[in-house]
Motif scaffolding. Structure first.
Motif, PDB file in Angstrom:
ATOM      1  N   ARG A  42     -13.018 -66.978  -7.775  1.00 39.11           N
ATOM      2  CA  ARG A  42     -14.217 -67.598  -8.346  1.00 39.11           C
ATOM      3  C   ARG A  42     -15.016 -66.592  -9.154  1.00 39.11           C
ATOM      4  O   ARG A  42     -15.680 -66.929 -10.121  1.00 39.11           O
ATOM      5  N   PHE A  43     -14.996 -65.323  -8.711  1.00 41.78           N
ATOM      6  CA  PHE A  43     -15.760 -64.283  -9.417  1.00 41.78           C
ATOM      7  C   PHE A  43     -14.887 -63.508 -10.394  1.00 41.78           C
ATOM      8  O   PHE A  43     -15.265 -62.436 -10.848  1.00 41.78           O
ATOM      9  N   GLY A  44     -13.715 -64.042 -10.664  1.00 39.68           N
ATOM     10  CA  GLY A  44     -12.812 -63.363 -11.587  1.00 39.68           C
ATOM     11  C   GLY A  44     -12.052 -62.227 -10.946  1.00 39.68           C
ATOM     12  O   GLY A  44     -11.428 -61.421 -11.635  1.00 39.68           O
ATOM     13  N   ILE A  45     -12.096 -62.162  -9.621  1.00 43.25           N
ATOM     14  CA  ILE A  45     -11.419 -61.051  -8.943  1.00 43.25           C
ATOM     15  C   ILE A  45      -9.928 -61.354  -8.808  1.00 43.25           C
ATOM     16  O   ILE A  45      -9.532 -62.430  -8.383  1.00 43.25           O
ATOM     17  N   ILE A  46      -9.110 -60.393  -9.226  1.00 42.18           N
ATOM     18  CA  ILE A  46      -7.661 -60.529  -9.087  1.00 42.18           C
ATOM     19  C   ILE A  46      -7.145 -59.306  -8.363  1.00 42.18           C
ATOM     20  O   ILE A  46      -7.605 -58.184  -8.605  1.00 42.18           O
ATOM     21  N   ASN A  47      -6.210 -59.504  -7.450  1.00 38.13           N
ATOM     22  CA  ASN A  47      -5.569 -58.390  -6.780  1.00 38.13           C
ATOM     23  C   ASN A  47      -4.399 -57.924  -7.643  1.00 38.13           C
ATOM     24  O   ASN A  47      -3.410 -58.638  -7.795  1.00 38.13           O
ATOM     25  N   THR A  48      -4.514 -56.738  -8.265  1.00 39.14           N
ATOM     26  CA  THR A  48      -3.498 -56.345  -9.251  1.00 39.14           C
ATOM     27  C   THR A  48      -2.335 -55.570  -8.674  1.00 39.14           C
ATOM     28  O   THR A  48      -1.224 -55.698  -9.139  1.00 39.14           O
ATOM     29  N   GLY A  49      -2.598 -54.704  -7.696  1.00 40.10           N
ATOM     30  CA  GLY A  49      -1.498 -53.910  -7.166  1.00 40.10           C
ATOM     31  C   GLY A  49      -1.057 -52.793  -8.090  1.00 40.10           C
ATOM     32  O   GLY A  49       0.010 -52.218  -7.923  1.00 40.10           O
ATOM     33  N   ASN A  50      -1.841 -52.516  -9.129  1.00 34.51           N
ATOM     34  CA  ASN A  50      -1.473 -51.459 -10.070  1.00 34.51           C
ATOM     35  C   ASN A  50      -2.749 -50.724 -10.467  1.00 34.51           C
ATOM     36  O   ASN A  50      -3.644 -51.318 -11.044  1.00 34.51           O
ATOM     37  N   PRO A  51      -2.856 -49.429 -10.137  1.00 36.95           N
ATOM     38  CA  PRO A  51      -4.116 -48.728 -10.407  1.00 36.95           C
ATOM     39  C   PRO A  51      -4.499 -48.751 -11.880  1.00 36.95           C
ATOM     40  O   PRO A  51      -5.683 -48.727 -12.203  1.00 36.95           O
ATOM     41  N   LYS A  52      -3.494 -48.804 -12.766  1.00 40.61           N
ATOM     42  CA  LYS A  52      -3.821 -48.735 -14.196  1.00 40.61           C
ATOM     43  C   LYS A  52      -4.523 -49.999 -14.676  1.00 40.61           C
ATOM     44  O   LYS A  52      -5.078 -50.017 -15.765  1.00 40.61           O
ATOM     45  N   HIS A  53      -4.437 -51.078 -13.904  1.00 42.42           N
ATOM     46  CA  HIS A  53      -5.107 -52.315 -14.300  1.00 42.42           C
ATOM     47  C   HIS A  53      -6.396 -52.537 -13.515  1.00 42.42           C
ATOM     48  O   HIS A  53      -7.132 -53.462 -13.809  1.00 42.42           O
ATOM     49  N   ALA A  54      -6.639 -51.730 -12.492  1.00 45.66           N
ATOM     50  CA  ALA A  54      -7.688 -52.064 -11.529  1.00 45.66           C
ATOM     51  C   ALA A  54      -9.027 -51.434 -11.882  1.00 45.66           C
ATOM     52  O   ALA A  54      -9.104 -50.413 -12.558  1.00 45.66           O
ATOM     53  N   ASP A  55     -10.110 -52.107 -11.407  1.00 43.95           N
ATOM     54  CA  ASP A  55     -11.461 -51.584 -11.586  1.00 43.95           C
ATOM     55  C   ASP A  55     -12.050 -51.173 -10.244  1.00 43.95           C
ATOM     56  O   ASP A  55     -12.889 -50.298 -10.181  1.00 43.95           O
ATOM     57  N   VAL A  56     -11.637 -51.874  -9.196  1.00 42.98           N
ATOM     58  CA  VAL A  56     -12.202 -51.637  -7.868  1.00 42.98           C
ATOM     59  C   VAL A  56     -11.079 -51.205  -6.934  1.00 42.98           C
ATOM     60  O   VAL A  56     -10.038 -51.852  -6.864  1.00 42.98           O
ATOM     61  N   PHE A  57     -11.318 -50.096  -6.247  1.00 45.37           N
ATOM     62  CA  PHE A  57     -10.311 -49.547  -5.342  1.00 45.37           C
ATOM     63  C   PHE A  57     -10.766 -49.817  -3.914  1.00 45.37           C
ATOM     64  O   PHE A  57     -11.775 -49.265  -3.462  1.00 45.37           O
ATOM     65  N   LEU A  58     -10.079 -50.702  -3.207  1.00 46.99           N
ATOM     66  CA  LEU A  58     -10.423 -50.993  -1.826  1.00 46.99           C
ATOM     67  C   LEU A  58      -9.524 -50.162  -0.922  1.00 46.99           C
ATOM     68  O   LEU A  58      -8.305 -50.286  -0.995  1.00 46.99           O
ATOM     69  N   VAL A  59     -10.137 -49.326  -0.091  1.00 44.45           N
ATOM     70  CA  VAL A  59      -9.323 -48.528   0.829  1.00 44.45           C
ATOM     71  C   VAL A  59      -9.649 -48.927   2.256  1.00 44.45           C
ATOM     72  O   VAL A  59     -10.819 -49.016   2.640  1.00 44.45           O
ATOM     73  N   THR A  60      -8.648 -49.170   3.043  1.00 52.36           N
ATOM     74  CA  THR A  60      -8.828 -49.405   4.470  1.00 52.36           C
ATOM     75  C   THR A  60      -8.094 -48.300   5.214  1.00 52.36           C
ATOM     76  O   THR A  60      -7.129 -47.737   4.709  1.00 52.36           O
ATOM     77  N   GLY A  61      -8.574 -47.985   6.408  1.00 49.81           N
ATOM     78  CA  GLY A  61      -7.889 -46.979   7.220  1.00 49.81           C
ATOM     79  C   GLY A  61      -8.307 -45.569   6.871  1.00 49.81           C
ATOM     80  O   GLY A  61      -8.954 -45.307   5.857  1.00 49.81           O
ATOM     81  N   SER A  62      -7.916 -44.646   7.738  1.00 47.02           N
ATOM     82  CA  SER A  62      -8.379 -43.264   7.589  1.00 47.02           C
ATOM     83  C   SER A  62      -7.411 -42.443   6.748  1.00 47.02           C
ATOM     84  O   SER A  62      -6.255 -42.818   6.559  1.00 47.02           O
ATOM     85  N   VAL A  63      -7.929 -41.334   6.261  1.00 43.94           N
ATOM     86  CA  VAL A  63      -7.101 -40.437   5.451  1.00 43.94           C
ATOM     87  C   VAL A  63      -6.304 -39.534   6.374  1.00 43.94           C
ATOM     88  O   VAL A  63      -6.841 -38.936   7.287  1.00 43.94           O
ATOM     89  N   ASN A  64      -4.990 -39.444   6.141  1.00 44.32           N
ATOM     90  CA  ASN A  64      -4.205 -38.472   6.889  1.00 44.32           C
ATOM     91  C   ASN A  64      -3.380 -37.623   5.930  1.00 44.32           C
ATOM     92  O   ASN A  64      -3.413 -37.834   4.702  1.00 44.32           O
ATOM     93  N   GLU A  65      -2.640 -36.673   6.459  1.00 41.01           N
ATOM     94  CA  GLU A  65      -1.934 -35.727   5.600  1.00 41.01           C
ATOM     95  C   GLU A  65      -0.936 -36.432   4.678  1.00 41.01           C
ATOM     96  O   GLU A  65      -0.726 -36.032   3.541  1.00 41.01           O
ATOM     97  N   GLN A  66      -0.300 -37.488   5.193  1.00 40.28           N
ATOM     98  CA  GLN A  66       0.723 -38.179   4.414  1.00 40.28           C
ATOM     99  C   GLN A  66       0.144 -38.914   3.210  1.00 40.28           C
ATOM    100  O   GLN A  66       0.742 -38.930   2.150  1.00 40.28           O
ATOM    101  N   ASN A  67      -1.017 -39.565   3.423  1.00 35.34           N
ATOM    102  CA  ASN A  67      -1.478 -40.429   2.332  1.00 35.34           C
ATOM    103  C   ASN A  67      -2.536 -39.773   1.443  1.00 35.34           C
ATOM    104  O   ASN A  67      -2.999 -40.380   0.491  1.00 35.34           O
ATOM    105  N   LYS A  68      -2.868 -38.528   1.715  1.00 36.62           N
ATOM    106  CA  LYS A  68      -3.816 -37.823   0.856  1.00 36.62           C
ATOM    107  C   LYS A  68      -3.422 -37.868  -0.624  1.00 36.62           C
ATOM    108  O   LYS A  68      -4.202 -38.318  -1.466  1.00 36.62           O
ATOM    109  N   PRO A  69      -2.207 -37.402  -0.973  1.00 35.38           N
ATOM    110  CA  PRO A  69      -1.848 -37.398  -2.398  1.00 35.38           C
ATOM    111  C   PRO A  69      -1.780 -38.793  -2.981  1.00 35.38           C
ATOM    112  O   PRO A  69      -2.079 -38.984  -4.161  1.00 35.38           O
ATOM    113  N   VAL A  70      -1.436 -39.771  -2.150  1.00 31.94           N
ATOM    114  CA  VAL A  70      -1.314 -41.135  -2.658  1.00 31.94           C
ATOM    115  C   VAL A  70      -2.676 -41.653  -3.087  1.00 31.94           C
ATOM    116  O   VAL A  70      -2.847 -42.176  -4.192  1.00 31.94           O
TER     117      VAL A  70
END
Lengths: 148, 644, 288
Positions: A37-65
């Motif tokens: 309704r608000f024009g929000i689309i889940n893109t799955g591609n950072p190059k297309h995205a404006d808003v980055f939703l992160v869930t969960g904590s940062v660990n050594e494995q996902n830091k670079p990601v």
């Protein structure tokens, strides 16, 4: 008003969440909450995205990601940390491999607390993020004008 | 007339001199000199005969005819000799048969000489002569640079460059002979010379594979030769002596002309590598690249389609013509489909050559004014663009030591000039404002008016074929422009003669697209109007303007790069947000097992769907079927009783 | 040449197509949402998306990418302009192919694995639909005796009456052209789990904006092509049928799941042969 607030596309990354918050994020896309309704689309591609939703904590494995995703999002962009773990590491913050909240790694603009965060809260967080987006957009414009 | 004879004889004499010149700068200079003279000669021809229509010349035959006969016998004996030496008895039998037929014609019918015009030139010949003169000599210039590198890379091949250049120039001379001959017996001699030259040039390396492919080419071409001498025998046996002259034959009674056109057209199928004879051209790719460019893309195969297009008015609205059209269309479809499954660049070019010649044959088989217009345009554009592609691939091969398309990734960064030329050549082969597409457009226009319901079937075949063409060219273009990391261009892309030939051909490709309305209105249309006696313009002015407009847009578009270079940020490819790093030309990413892996991209080839073997078999058998039906029809048109 | 009606057609297309396209695409998104029991975005959402994309940072892998995409946009506009300017329909088709090839080359040039696979799949799509489009053009010619779009559109009776097979075949490949499921294999709004965005993965900001804008132009062109089956002989029925066809496409989009490329290629070619070529052959009997 900048068009960016009318069409915020999101990318959602599950750092090391228990999946509770992720289910709530996806719930926002379902018919009940229908964020398109608000024009929000889940893109799955950072190059297309404006808003980055992160869930969960940062660990050594996902830091670079997380860093890579943030780096590959064109400006203006905002980061919304969702849930206790993304805010501070939550119950896992003492864990040997957990660095803590997302803001340890990248600048976070909006914090949505909860365990798990409610869909209403997430939507509210994104709407607040839109305000930040608009401000960032204006700053960008000013910078560009100053540059010329 | 002098300029015609000059063009036939000069390359022959120059080639003869090259036979005795040792390798080195002197010979290279002489080759360049001979090439420039040949090129200027053909340009002078344009100047001399432009707008003159058809001009016929009588040659005093008392001296020439025995010479021609002797040359023919010598070629026949040479083929018989070499095939016996290599135990290729089938070739021996066919060559002997051909020789016997020629002798029989000569002894029994004693064809009268000096009753007509042996040489001629008309706008179509003029176009062909320009193609041979300009492109052929450019390829010879290219060869001076290429062959030097070739022998540096292939130490195992004995250096026979004097012979090589002799054969190349002999070949040019024979091609001029073909397009200037009005006397079919003369035409046949030059025809045989091209067969012989191509045999010797394919076998240049003289190893097992080259000999095998050379003999295969020889065998299929000799089959065509037998058909050709059959046609000559037939004309001598059943009609007035003057029918041996092309201009008379075209005006001859329909039966005689049709039978002759069918047999000579059949010979044309072998020479222009149509199904079922296409395999020789693919095998011929073992030859050094200038040979492939000269013989198997821009000139020799054009001899085949040249005679077929010559006879196009006879094919018009006859079932024989429809049969030729179907062979051509099937060849177009099948060869294009096979090209999808090939990753060897020269093989892709070979199959695309076969396919495009198929389109020419299809147009000629339909034989209407519009179809022939399309056919001649196809010949022009194909000659320029395809030789450009062959030469570029040859130079790339010397840099990369591979002719595989998969090894050409990022060529635009490594060898920008040649890669750009390749892009122009490929765009010329299938994209909108460029040449080949204009012809494809015209051929569709022509087919819709062909004899129903055959025209519709032909359209369907062309429609599928054109989709397939887009696929294999685009994926190759994609490979060339695929750049993963910053990389520096190589210091020297190719030797100077190679580079100059490639750049000139690239310029010619663009030029041909820009001035084709001019070529059409001043040369092709007068030729067609003389035959079909109509005066309607074939390409409406508005369409011409649209195409020119599109070419201008394509040429101007690169200017946008200046705009896009401003105010942008550079980021690496999205690799699932994994850790990436650049090592030289390679892009690496962190794999799931914690190891850095190199990114590898390769194209789709669909060997199961477009396999070479299966499709070739289907193409060969269906075309054989069409040929059988065609000759059955012919015996119905021309009762066998009369022939016996 | 450039006088009178053609110029009006061209100008109207260049100016109005983005708006018409936005409305059609906006309705598409709303109807899709309703089919899923949702409310859906505002009508002008597609336009907001494009305008937003032009506000963003210009992020590329290398500049030449943008060159190809700009070429894509320019040639899509030329395609439509030629079409609405009443030009030769074969030229229109070839200009469309040129535009498509430019887009594919832009994806290839990025050297990204996702874009590479997307580009290859888009090429398969191109190969799958090309025969049908050419056959449709030839079908128009057989009936109206002209390749000019204006002549075809002003033909006396609706062409669909004699070209039903070609119409069905064209609607079939329209699913591919509109990037609707089950044939949205090269890039999809829904397929981000398998190919990220395939063909579009590496295009960000204004580059992606140009692609989206080109889609609007292309959409209007495709609907115009459908309109040729009815022409000025039955314009109202034509618009109704086109609306129904588009509704059907949306329904199919929501009711089916993506297929493999081989099924797409085979089925497109078979439908082309059965519906298109047979219809073309049958024309001889009908028109005689």
């Amino acid at each position: 008003m900048a068009y960016i607030t009318k069409s915020p596309w999101i990318i959602h990354y599950d750092a090391s969440s228990c999946n509770g918050c992720d289910i709530e994020v996806l719930a926002c896309l379902t018919p009940l909450y229908d964020v398109e309704r608000f024009g929000i689309i889940n893109t799955g591609n950072p190059k297309h995205a404006d808003v980055f939703l992160v869930t969960g904590s940062v660990n050594e494995q996902n830091k670079p990601v997380i860093k890579n995703i943030y780096k590959q999002m064109p400006k203006p962009n905002v980061v919304v940390a969702i849930g206790a773990c993304a805010l501070s590491g939550g119950v896992f913050r003492e864990c040997y491999n957990v660095a803590g909240g997302v803001d340890k790694l990248i600048p976070v603009d909006v914090y949505v607390p909860g365990c798990a965060a409610k869909p209403e809260a997430i939507i509210d967080g994104v709407v607040q993020a839109l305000g930040v987006l608009e401000k960032k957009r204006e700053d960008m414009k000013k910078e560009a004008e100053a540059g010329h | 007339m002098e300029s015609l004879i000059f063009l036939i004889l000069f390359p022959l004499i120059a080639g003869g001199i090259m036979l005795f010149l040792p390798n080195g700068r002197g010979r290279d200079l002489f080759v360049n000199f001979a090439a420039i003279v040949t090129c200027l000669g053909s340009l002078y021809l344009l100047f001399e005969y432009f707008g003159k229509g058809e001009v016929l010349f009588a040659v005093d035959g008392t001296f020439v005819d025995p010479l021609i006969l002797a040359a023919e016998v010598a070629i026949g004996l040479f083929i018989i000799g070499i095939s016996l030496k290599f135990k290729k008895y089938l070739v021996t039998v066919l060559a002997a048969l051909q020789l016997a037929m020629a002798a029989y014609t000569e002894i029994v019918f004693e064809p009268a000489h000096n009753i007509g015009f042996d040489l001629f030139i008309d706008p179509f010949s003029l176009i062909m002569a320009l193609i041979i003169g300009i492109i052929g000599s450019l390829i010879c210039v290219y060869a001076t640079g290429y062959m030097k590198t070739y022998h540096e890379h292939h130490k195992d091949v004995k250096d026979r460059r004097p012979l090589f250049f002799f054969l190349m120039f002999l070949f040019l001379s024979a091609m001029f002979g073909i397009v200037f001959s009005n006397n079919i017996m003369w035409l046949f001699l030059f025809w045989e010379i091209t067969t012989l030259c191509s045999f010797l040039l394919i076998g240049y390396a003289r190893d097992e594979v080259s000999w095998k492919n050379a003999f295969w080419a020889l065998l299929l071409n000799v089959i065509g030769g037998v058909a050709f001498s059959g046609a000559i025998l037939f004309i001598n046996a059943f009609s007035a002596g003057t029918d041996i002259y092309l201009n008379e034959l075209l005006k001859s009674s329909p039966e005689i002309a049709l039978v002759a056109a069918a047999f000579i057209g059949f010979a044309g199928l072998t020479k222009s590598a149509q199904f079922p004879f296409s395999s020789w051209l693919v095998g011929a790719m073992v030859a050094p690249t200038p040979v492939s460019a000269l013989l198997h893309s821009s000139t020799m195969v054009k001899a085949g389609v040249y005679v077929i297009v010559r006879f196009a008015p006879i094919y018009e609205s006859s079932l024989i013509g429809i049969a030729f059209a179907f062979i051509g269309a099937l060849t177009f479809l099948t060869a294009s489909a096979i090209a999808i499954s090939q990753s060897n660049a020269k093989k892709v070019l070979a199959y695309s050559t076969i396919a495009n010649l198929g389109l020419v044959v299809a147009c000629a088989g339909i034989g209407t004014e519009e179809a022939v217009w399309a056919a001649i345009l196809l010949i022009i554009f194909h000659a320029v663009a395809k030789s450009l592609l062959f030469l570029s691939v040859g130079s790339v091969e010397h840099q990369k030591h591979s002719r595989d398309i998969e090894d050409m990734g990022g060529l635009i960064a490594a060898m920008p000039k040649i890669a750009l030329m390749m892009l122009i050549g490929m765009a010329g082969m299938f994209l909108a404002p460029f040449g080949m597409l204009i012809s494809k457009w015209a051929s569709i226009h022509a087919f819709v008016n062909a004899i129903p319901p055959f025209g519709m079937l032909l359209i369907a075949i062309i429609a599928y074929g054109s989709g397939i063409t887009v696929f294999f060219w685009t994926k190759w273009m994609g490979k060339i422009i695929e750049v993963r990391t910053e990389r520096k261009p190589v210091e020297k892309e190719a030797s100077r003669p190679e580079m100059s030939a490639i750049l000139t051909l690239g310029g010619l490709t663009v030029l041909a697209c820009l001035i084709f309305p001019l070529i059409s209105s001043t040369m092709i249309e007068p030729y067609l109007h003389a035959i079909y006696h109509t005066t309607s313009p074939l390409l409406s002015l508005s369409n011409e303007i649209i195409m020119l407009f599109m070419i201008v847009v394509v040429i101007l578009l690169p200017l946008s790069l200046f705009h896009f270079a401003k105010g942008r940020t550079l980021r690496r490819q999205y690799m699932g947000a994994r850790v990436t790093e650049v090592e030289g030309e390679h892009l690496k990413f962190l794999g799931s097992m914690g190891v850095m892996k190199e990114e590898e991209l390769s194209n789709y080839y669909f060997p199961n769907m477009f396999g070479e073997k299966e499709l070739s078999r289907a193409g060969v058998w269906s075309s054989i079927l069409i040929i059988v039906v065609m000759f059955a029809l012919l015996s119905w048109v021309f009762p066998l009783g009369v022939m016996m | 040449m450039l006088t009178g009606e053609p110029v009006i057609g061209i100008l109207l297309f260049i100016i109005l197509a983005p708006f018409v396209g936005t409305i059609v695409l906006g309705l598409d998104r709303i109807i899709t949402a309703r089919m899923q029991g949702r409310v859906g975005p505002p009508l002008f959402q597609p336009m907001y998306d494009i305008l937003k994309l032009f506000e963003k940072e210009k992020m590329v892998i290398h500049e030449s990418q943008n060159f190809w995409i700009f070429g894509y946009l320019v040639f899509i506009i030329i395609t439509g302009a030629l079409f609405f300017g009443g030009s030769d329909i074969l030229l229109v088709i070839f200009a469309l192919t040129l535009a498509e090839v430019s887009l594919i080359l832009g994806a290839f040039s990025s050297g990204s694995p996702y874009a590479h696979v997307g580009a290859e799949r888009e090429l398969i799509q191109l190969m799958a639909i090309e025969p049908m489009i050419i056959i449709a053009a030839v079908g128009f010619y057989e009936v109206t005796n002209s390749f000019n779009t204006l002549d075809i559109a002003s033909y006396g009776s609706p062409l669909i009456l004699v070209l039903p097979g070609i119409f069905i075949g064209f609607v079939y490949i329209l699913t591919v052209k509109l990037r609707k499921s089950p044939f949205d294999i090269s890039t999809s709004h829904h397929a981000h789990q398998e190919l990220v965005r395939g063909l579009n993965t590496e295009f960000a900001g204004s580059t992606l904006g140009m692609i989206e804008l080109a889609h609007l132009y292309e959409l209007v062109f495709l609907l115009g092509f459908l309109f040729l089956f009815f022409g000025f002989a039955a314009p109202i029925i034509g618009i109704i049928v086109i609306a129904l066809v588009y509704l059907l496409e949306i329904f199919v989009d929501n009711a089916t799941s993506r297929v493999k490329w081989s099924f797409m290629l085979d089925s497109c070619w078979i439908v082309t042969a059965v519906a298109g070529v047979l219809n073309l052959m049958a024309l001889y009997l009908i028109l005689r």
